[in-house]
Design a protein around this motif. Structure first.
Motif, mmCIF file in Angstrom:
data_model
loop_
_atom_site.group_PDB
_atom_site.id
_atom_site.type_symbol
_atom_site.label_atom_id
_atom_site.label_comp_id
_atom_site.label_asym_id
_atom_site.label_seq_id
_atom_site.Cartn_x
_atom_site.Cartn_y
_atom_site.Cartn_z
ATOM 1 N N GLU A 109 0.827 -1.199 0.000
ATOM 2 C CA GLU A 109 0.000 0.000 0.000
ATOM 3 C C GLU A 109 0.869 1.260 0.000
ATOM 4 O O GLU A 109 0.585 2.226 -0.713
ATOM 5 C CB GLU A 109 -0.929 -0.004 1.223
ATOM 6 C CG GLU A 109 -2.018 1.047 1.168
ATOM 7 C CD GLU A 109 -2.991 0.892 2.322
ATOM 8 O OE1 GLU A 109 -2.583 1.213 3.463
ATOM 9 O OE2 GLU A 109 -4.133 0.459 2.082
ATOM 10 N N ALA A 110 1.930 1.258 0.783
ATOM 11 C CA ALA A 110 2.836 2.404 0.815
ATOM 12 C C ALA A 110 3.525 2.584 -0.541
ATOM 13 O O ALA A 110 3.702 3.719 -1.022
ATOM 14 C CB ALA A 110 3.864 2.223 1.919
ATOM 15 N N ILE A 111 3.914 1.481 -1.160
ATOM 16 C CA ILE A 111 4.561 1.555 -2.475
ATOM 17 C C ILE A 111 3.615 2.154 -3.500
ATOM 18 O O ILE A 111 3.988 3.036 -4.284
ATOM 19 C CB ILE A 111 5.034 0.158 -2.912
ATOM 20 C CG1 ILE A 111 6.161 -0.321 -1.997
ATOM 21 C CG2 ILE A 111 5.482 0.161 -4.369
ATOM 22 C CD1 ILE A 111 6.569 -1.759 -2.227
ATOM 23 N N ARG A 112 2.353 1.683 -3.479
ATOM 24 C CA ARG A 112 1.375 2.219 -4.433
ATOM 25 C C ARG A 112 1.164 3.704 -4.220
ATOM 26 O O ARG A 112 1.128 4.489 -5.178
ATOM 27 C CB ARG A 112 0.049 1.477 -4.277
ATOM 28 C CG ARG A 112 -1.044 1.978 -5.211
ATOM 29 C CD ARG A 112 -2.378 1.327 -4.928
ATOM 30 N NE ARG A 112 -3.401 1.804 -5.845
ATOM 31 C CZ ARG A 112 -4.048 2.966 -5.692
ATOM 32 N NH1 ARG A 112 -3.760 3.768 -4.673
ATOM 33 N NH2 ARG A 112 -4.978 3.324 -6.580
ATOM 34 N N ASP A 113 1.041 4.138 -2.971
ATOM 35 C CA ASP A 113 0.804 5.552 -2.687
ATOM 36 C C ASP A 113 1.966 6.415 -3.179
ATOM 37 O O ASP A 113 1.756 7.497 -3.742
ATOM 38 C CB ASP A 113 0.602 5.760 -1.187
ATOM 39 C CG ASP A 113 -0.752 5.249 -0.705
ATOM 40 O OD1 ASP A 113 -1.623 4.999 -1.567
ATOM 41 O OD2 ASP A 113 -0.920 5.093 0.520
ATOM 42 N N VAL A 114 3.197 5.947 -2.991
ATOM 43 C CA VAL A 114 4.360 6.741 -3.402
ATOM 44 C C VAL A 114 4.459 6.800 -4.926
ATOM 45 O O VAL A 114 4.762 7.858 -5.497
ATOM 46 C CB VAL A 114 5.638 6.161 -2.775
ATOM 47 C CG1 VAL A 114 6.879 6.795 -3.400
ATOM 48 C CG2 VAL A 114 5.646 6.398 -1.277
ATOM 49 N N LEU A 115 4.213 5.697 -5.617
ATOM 50 C CA LEU A 115 4.269 5.717 -7.080
ATOM 51 C C LEU A 115 3.210 6.640 -7.665
ATOM 52 O O LEU A 115 3.479 7.391 -8.617
ATOM 53 C CB LEU A 115 4.105 4.300 -7.626
ATOM 54 C CG LEU A 115 5.260 3.328 -7.362
ATOM 55 C CD1 LEU A 115 4.938 1.959 -7.933
ATOM 56 C CD2 LEU A 115 6.560 3.852 -7.949
ATOM 57 N N PHE A 116 1.989 6.615 -7.095
ATOM 58 C CA PHE A 116 0.941 7.511 -7.587
ATOM 59 C C PHE A 116 1.254 8.957 -7.226
ATOM 60 O O PHE A 116 0.927 9.875 -7.987
ATOM 61 C CB PHE A 116 -0.422 7.086 -7.025
ATOM 62 C CG PHE A 116 -1.119 6.055 -7.857
ATOM 63 C CD1 PHE A 116 -2.117 6.413 -8.749
ATOM 64 C CD2 PHE A 116 -0.775 4.722 -7.773
ATOM 65 C CE1 PHE A 116 -2.767 5.463 -9.533
ATOM 66 C CE2 PHE A 116 -1.401 3.756 -8.550
ATOM 67 C CZ PHE A 116 -2.403 4.122 -9.438
ATOM 68 N N ALA A 117 1.869 9.176 -6.069
ATOM 69 C CA ALA A 117 2.263 10.535 -5.704
ATOM 70 C C ALA A 117 3.329 11.061 -6.663
ATOM 71 O O ALA A 117 3.325 12.238 -7.050
ATOM 72 C CB ALA A 117 2.778 10.570 -4.266
ATOM 73 N N ALA A 118 4.256 10.184 -7.091
ATOM 74 C CA ALA A 118 5.292 10.600 -8.047
ATOM 75 C C ALA A 118 4.655 11.007 -9.378
ATOM 76 O O ALA A 118 5.030 12.024 -9.967
ATOM 77 C CB ALA A 118 6.278 9.466 -8.258
ATOM 78 N N ALA A 119 3.670 10.225 -9.836
ATOM 79 C CA ALA A 119 2.990 10.588 -11.082
ATOM 80 C C ALA A 119 2.185 11.881 -10.923
ATOM 81 O O ALA A 119 2.043 12.653 -11.897
ATOM 82 C CB ALA A 119 2.070 9.452 -11.521
ATOM 83 N N SER A 120 1.689 12.152 -9.721
ATOM 84 C CA SER A 120 0.907 13.370 -9.482
ATOM 85 C C SER A 120 1.769 14.622 -9.467
ATOM 86 O O SER A 120 1.227 15.735 -9.430
ATOM 87 C CB SER A 120 0.154 13.245 -8.152
ATOM 88 O OG SER A 120 -0.765 12.167 -8.197
ATOM 89 N N LEU A 121 3.082 14.482 -9.470
ATOM 90 C CA LEU A 121 3.944 15.640 -9.601
ATOM 91 C C LEU A 121 3.795 16.298 -10.960
ATOM 92 O O LEU A 121 4.154 17.473 -11.129
ATOM 93 C CB LEU A 121 5.417 15.238 -9.390
ATOM 94 C CG LEU A 121 5.832 14.818 -7.971
ATOM 95 C CD1 LEU A 121 7.229 14.201 -8.010
ATOM 96 C CD2 LEU A 121 5.807 16.021 -7.035
ATOM 97 N N SER A 122 3.326 15.554 -11.948
ATOM 98 C CA SER A 122 3.213 16.073 -13.309
ATOM 99 C C SER A 122 2.056 17.042 -13.432
ATOM 100 O O SER A 122 1.107 17.028 -12.631
ATOM 101 C CB SER A 122 3.038 14.918 -14.296
ATOM 102 O OG SER A 122 1.827 14.235 -14.029
ATOM 103 N N ARG A 123 2.131 17.879 -14.391
ATOM 104 C CA ARG A 123 1.070 18.831 -14.704
ATOM 105 C C ARG A 123 1.267 19.271 -16.151
ATOM 106 O O ARG A 123 2.269 18.945 -16.792
ATOM 107 C CB ARG A 123 1.122 20.054 -13.777
ATOM 108 C CG ARG A 123 2.424 20.805 -13.870
ATOM 109 C CD ARG A 123 2.466 22.017 -12.963
ATOM 110 N NE ARG A 123 3.713 22.729 -13.109
ATOM 111 C CZ ARG A 123 4.835 22.443 -12.481
ATOM 112 N NH1 ARG A 123 4.845 21.454 -11.613
ATOM 113 N NH2 ARG A 123 5.940 23.126 -12.704
#
Length: 438
Positions: free
Chosen positions: A423-437
């Motif tokens: 769960e922590a791994i998934r949250d961090v990977l999605f957070a990394a993708a959310s850096l984009s804009r």
């Protein structure tokens, strides 16, 4: 050298050896035939200066070679490595043998294909070598801060790409991609439209530094990158053309020149490097904003290169490391924002720590050039990453991690080595993708 007129200078002879003395004088004068030959030979005159006819030179007899020998020499003849006699024999044979003449022609054509044509263009690395040599001899009086060097390098690389493309390629379609709350998002534009986008977003840094806003009188709905870009595109009577390169290039030079004059040349970006730059709904220190702009310049340069089929390499390892470090430092804040929005696993039942204290952490290992390791606090952006509280470990290639942070790779498809709390791994990977804009 005895007896060469030295009697007056070194004393008189006693007359007991007149023959030896006379003989020595004759040798020094170079006359007479009765004395010994001189120890040092006299210079010889060239036969061409003596007025005598030159000896006749008999021409070398032509080689007489059998057919199979001449055939075996065709490859060497095509490569021009035969001796003169062999070359003459082969060429004489080619006038008589049509089969060998055709084979020789094919071999000559093949040799021409093996030789790479020499370009009249200057070596692309020549400019860099000359500049490095000049800077080593005389360092700049006002150097560019280390935290602005990646932006300086990436804008120069993109400008070199734009210089090489033709007029029609400025209208080549480009699809901007990023990751939104609901998944992947894209926007269709052109090469010129991408440069217009970079111009308007770089303008946010320029505004913070007191430079003119590239939007001018154009009003944007919000002082955010996407709103400013859409406003600029809408205000254009025609789709942007290569004319947008000049203002973008001038602004990028002005940004680098201005941050150099503001000071703060240290690696930590002290002083002017802490100046806030507003992106509308969030702020970044100037030193991080310049890294952010360098990152986006590289990502969009890759978009353009892909659209016009142009080879493009990642940034230098030193600059790539700084970009990855910025993304890693921003992850805790983005993760907390996603948790507040209900997009990440809640922190209920977990031990929330106070600011500055160690807490649950994920080890982010970036492999390849520019890589390293970062401990990402999971439950509070103010917490400190701790190896003692590590609950998960993720390993990614450096360029792939940057593509993930740019929204070009879906989090679920990131080729990552994963160990620990899923769960922590998934949250961090999605957070990394959310850096984009956009």
């Amino acid at each position: 050298m005895r007896g060469c007129g030295v009697s007056g200078a070194y004393g008189e002879h006693d007359g007991h050896d007149e023959k030896g003395e006379n003989g020595g004088n004759e040798a020094c004068d170079g006359a007479g035939g009765s004395g010994p030959a001189p120890r040092i030979p006299l210079p010889r005159a060239s036969v061409e200066d003596g007025g005598h006819p030159l000896p006749a030179v008999e021409p070398a007899a032509p080689l007489v070679l059998e057919h199979h020998v001449l055939t075996s020499l065709l490859g060497a003849w095509a490569l021009a490595v035969c001796s003169p006699e062999e070359a003459a024999a082969v060429e004489e044979h080619l006038d008589e043998c049509g089969t060998c003449a055709e084979e020789a022609l094919r071999l000559r054509d093949a040799v021409g294909l093996l030789q790479r044509p020499e370009s009249l263009d200057l070596n692309p690395a020549l400019r860099t070598r000359v500049l490095e040599s000049c800077l080593e001899r005389r360092p700049p009086r006002i150097p560019v801060p280390e935290w602005a060097a990646p932006y300086d390098a990436e804008t120069a690389r993109l400008d070199a790409l734009l210089q090489d493309i033709g007029d029609s390629e400025w209208h080549a379609p480009v699809r901007l991609r990023w990751f939104g709350d609901d998944g992947a998002v894209s926007r269709r534009t052109t090469v010129a439209g991408v440069i217009a986008h970079l111009l308007t977003v770089d303008g946010l840094v320029g505004i913070a530094l007191g430079l003119p806003d590239p939007l001018g009188e154009i009003a944007a709905e919000a002082p955010a990158p996407a709103s400013r870009t859409e406003a600029y595109w809408r205000a254009s009577h025609y789709p942007p053309t290569r004319a947008v390169r000049a203002p973008w290039r001038e602004q990028s030079h002005a940004l680098v020149r201005t941050v150099a004059f503001t000071g703060g040349t240290g690696g930590t970006g002290g002083g002017a490097g802490r100046m806030p730059v507003s992106y509308g709904d969030f702020e970044l220190p100037l030193r991080d904003a310049m890294l952010d702009r360098a990152f986006e310049c590289w990502v969009h340069a890759e978009d353009i290169a892909e659209a016009v089929d142009y080879p493009y390499e990642p940034p230098s390892p030193r600059h790539l490391h700084r970009m990855i470090d910025l993304a890693a430092r921003m992850l805790p804040g983005v993760l907390a924002a996603r948790r507040r929005s209900g997009l990440a696993a809640p922190a209920d039942g977990r031990h929330l720590v106070t600011a500055g204290e160690p807490g649950r952490s994920l080890r982010l290992e970036i492999e390849g050039s520019g890589g390293g390791e970062w401990l990402i606090p999971l439950d509070s952006p103010a917490a400190v990453g701790s190896a003692d509280h590590e609950v998960a470990h993720v390993a990614l290639d450096g360029v792939e991690f940057c593509h993930l942070a740019a929204g070009h790779v879906p989090p679920a498809e990131a080729a990552a080595g994963q160990v620990g709390d899923r769960e922590a791994i998934r949250d961090v990977l999605f957070a990394a993708a959310s850096l984009s804009r956009m």
